[in-house]
Design an enzyme around this catalytic site. Structure first.
Site, PDB file in Angstrom:
ATOM      1  N   PRO A  13       0.798  -1.231   0.000  1.00  0.00           N
ATOM      2  CA  PRO A  13       0.000   0.000   0.000  1.00  0.00           C
ATOM      3  C   PRO A  13       0.829   1.280   0.000  1.00  0.00           C
ATOM      4  O   PRO A  13       1.875   1.354   0.640  1.00  0.00           O
ATOM      5  CB  PRO A  13      -0.826  -0.106   1.289  1.00  0.00           C
ATOM      6  N   ASN A  14       0.314   2.233  -0.754  1.00  0.00           N
ATOM      7  CA  ASN A  14       0.858   3.599  -0.845  1.00  0.00           C
ATOM      8  C   ASN A  14       2.157   3.720  -1.636  1.00  0.00           C
ATOM      9  O   ASN A  14       2.637   4.833  -1.870  1.00  0.00           O
ATOM     10  CB  ASN A  14       1.030   4.227   0.563  1.00  0.00           C
ATOM     11  N   ARG A  37       5.032  11.126  -2.413  1.00  0.00           N
ATOM     12  CA  ARG A  37       4.728  10.752  -1.041  1.00  0.00           C
ATOM     13  C   ARG A  37       5.935  11.014  -0.137  1.00  0.00           C
ATOM     14  O   ARG A  37       6.999  10.410  -0.330  1.00  0.00           O
ATOM     15  CB  ARG A  37       4.387   9.266  -0.994  1.00  0.00           C
ATOM     16  N   TYR A  51      11.059   9.112   1.472  1.00  0.00           N
ATOM     17  CA  TYR A  51      11.113   8.113   0.396  1.00  0.00           C
ATOM     18  C   TYR A  51      11.815   8.583  -0.871  1.00  0.00           C
ATOM     19  O   TYR A  51      11.983   7.802  -1.806  1.00  0.00           O
ATOM     20  CB  TYR A  51       9.683   7.642   0.067  1.00  0.00           C
ATOM     21  N   ASN A  86       8.199  -5.529  -0.916  1.00  0.00           N
ATOM     22  CA  ASN A  86       8.100  -4.381  -0.021  1.00  0.00           C
ATOM     23  C   ASN A  86       6.624  -4.294   0.326  1.00  0.00           C
ATOM     24  O   ASN A  86       5.815  -3.806  -0.468  1.00  0.00           O
ATOM     25  CB  ASN A  86       8.566  -3.099  -0.711  1.00  0.00           C
ATOM     26  N   ALA A  89       3.144  -0.752   4.769  1.00  0.00           N
ATOM     27  CA  ALA A  89       2.698  -0.793   6.165  1.00  0.00           C
ATOM     28  C   ALA A  89       2.250  -2.192   6.596  1.00  0.00           C
ATOM     29  O   ALA A  89       2.280  -2.514   7.791  1.00  0.00           O
ATOM     30  CB  ALA A  89       1.564   0.213   6.372  1.00  0.00           C
ATOM     31  N   GLU A  98      13.179  -9.244   1.424  1.00  0.00           N
ATOM     32  CA  GLU A  98      12.345  -8.123   1.861  1.00  0.00           C
ATOM     33  C   GLU A  98      13.096  -6.814   1.598  1.00  0.00           C
ATOM     34  O   GLU A  98      14.299  -6.731   1.855  1.00  0.00           O
ATOM     35  CB  GLU A  98      12.084  -8.277   3.367  1.00  0.00           C
ATOM     36  N   HIS A 148      12.853  -2.400   1.906  1.00  0.00           N
ATOM     37  CA  HIS A 148      12.212  -1.135   2.298  1.00  0.00           C
ATOM     38  C   HIS A 148      13.086   0.000   1.806  1.00  0.00           C
ATOM     39  O   HIS A 148      14.311  -0.059   1.934  1.00  0.00           O
ATOM     40  CB  HIS A 148      12.054  -1.039   3.822  1.00  0.00           C
ATOM     41  N   ARG A 184      13.284   4.728  12.250  1.00  0.00           N
ATOM     42  CA  ARG A 184      12.008   5.451  12.286  1.00  0.00           C
ATOM     43  C   ARG A 184      11.200   5.100  13.547  1.00  0.00           C
ATOM     44  O   ARG A 184      11.758   4.620  14.516  1.00  0.00           O
ATOM     45  CB  ARG A 184      11.244   5.155  10.989  1.00  0.00           C
TER      46      ARG A 184
HETATM   47  C1  DQA Z   1       8.199   1.163   3.696  1.00  0.00           C
HETATM   48  C2  DQA Z   1       8.304   1.379   5.210  1.00  0.00           C
HETATM   49  C3  DQA Z   1       6.968   1.146   5.874  1.00  0.00           C
HETATM   50  O1  DQA Z   1       7.077   1.367   7.271  1.00  0.00           O
HETATM   51  C4  DQA Z   1       5.936   2.107   5.314  1.00  0.00           C
HETATM   52  O2  DQA Z   1       4.665   1.831   5.885  1.00  0.00           O
HETATM   53  C5  DQA Z   1       5.867   2.060   3.831  1.00  0.00           C
HETATM   54  C6  DQA Z   1       7.119   2.031   3.083  1.00  0.00           C
HETATM   55  C7  DQA Z   1       9.525   1.525   2.983  1.00  0.00           C
HETATM   56  O3  DQA Z   1       9.684   1.118   1.838  1.00  0.00           O
HETATM   57  O4  DQA Z   1      10.369   2.242   3.552  1.00  0.00           O
HETATM   58  O5  DQA Z   1       4.803   2.183   3.235  1.00  0.00           O
HETATM   59  O6  DQA Z   1       7.933  -0.194   3.439  1.00  0.00           O
END
Ligand code: DQA
Length: 146
Positions: A11-12, A19, A24, A75, A78, A99, A101, A108
């Protein structure tokens, strides 16, 4: 036949570029995908890139991954920190899993320090922005060659 790696984004991550750029960066998901395609080709792999805001869709894609794919990069956004369903799906398949990120989740908020995905992943790369995806491809290429 060229082996295919599935790259799943949660998501997102469709909003990358606009964003929270301070966290990011300005790179878009399409830009990351383009770089991954180039890197995959150089490594003799193919990539399939997907993004969804829906937990269930991500679970279904993970379940189906072994039919067509030799490895998985994820990835989970959240859902990383909340989803037992994604952990269970990842645990149910026997593919190498990396995995990724973009941000350094350990630098964080505390709620981002725990990852359910990590319990099923072979390795994790975080804090290196879009480059992390390319490094994950390299790691998979090496594992798949062994
Ligand atoms: C994320 C880190 C997560 O905590 C966050 O909710 C994201 C992006 C990252 O790529 O840094 O949506 O996965």
């Amino acid at each position: 036949m060229t082996r295919k790696v599935l790259v799943l984004n949660g998501p997102n991550l469709n909003l990358l570029g606009t964003r929270e750029p301070g966290i990011y960066g300005r790179e878009t998901l399409a830009g990351i995908e383009t770089n991954c395609r180039g890197r995959a080709e150089a490594l003799g792999l193919a990539v399939e890139f997907r993004q969804s805001n829906d937990e269930g869709r991500l679970v279904t894609w993970i379940q189906e991954a072994p039919k067509e794919h030799a490895g998985l990069i994820i990835n989970a956004g959240a859902y990383t920190h909340t989803s037992v369903a994604i952990l269970d799906a990842l645990s149910a398949i026997s593919l190498p899993i990396i995995e990724v990120h973009l941000s350094n989740i350990h630098r964080r908020e505390e709620f981002r320090h725990h990852s359910f995905v990590a319990k099923a992943a072979d390795g994790m790369i975080c804090g290196l922005g879009g480059q992390g995806y390319e490094l994950a491809l390299e790691a998979l290429a090496k594992r798949l060659a062994q």
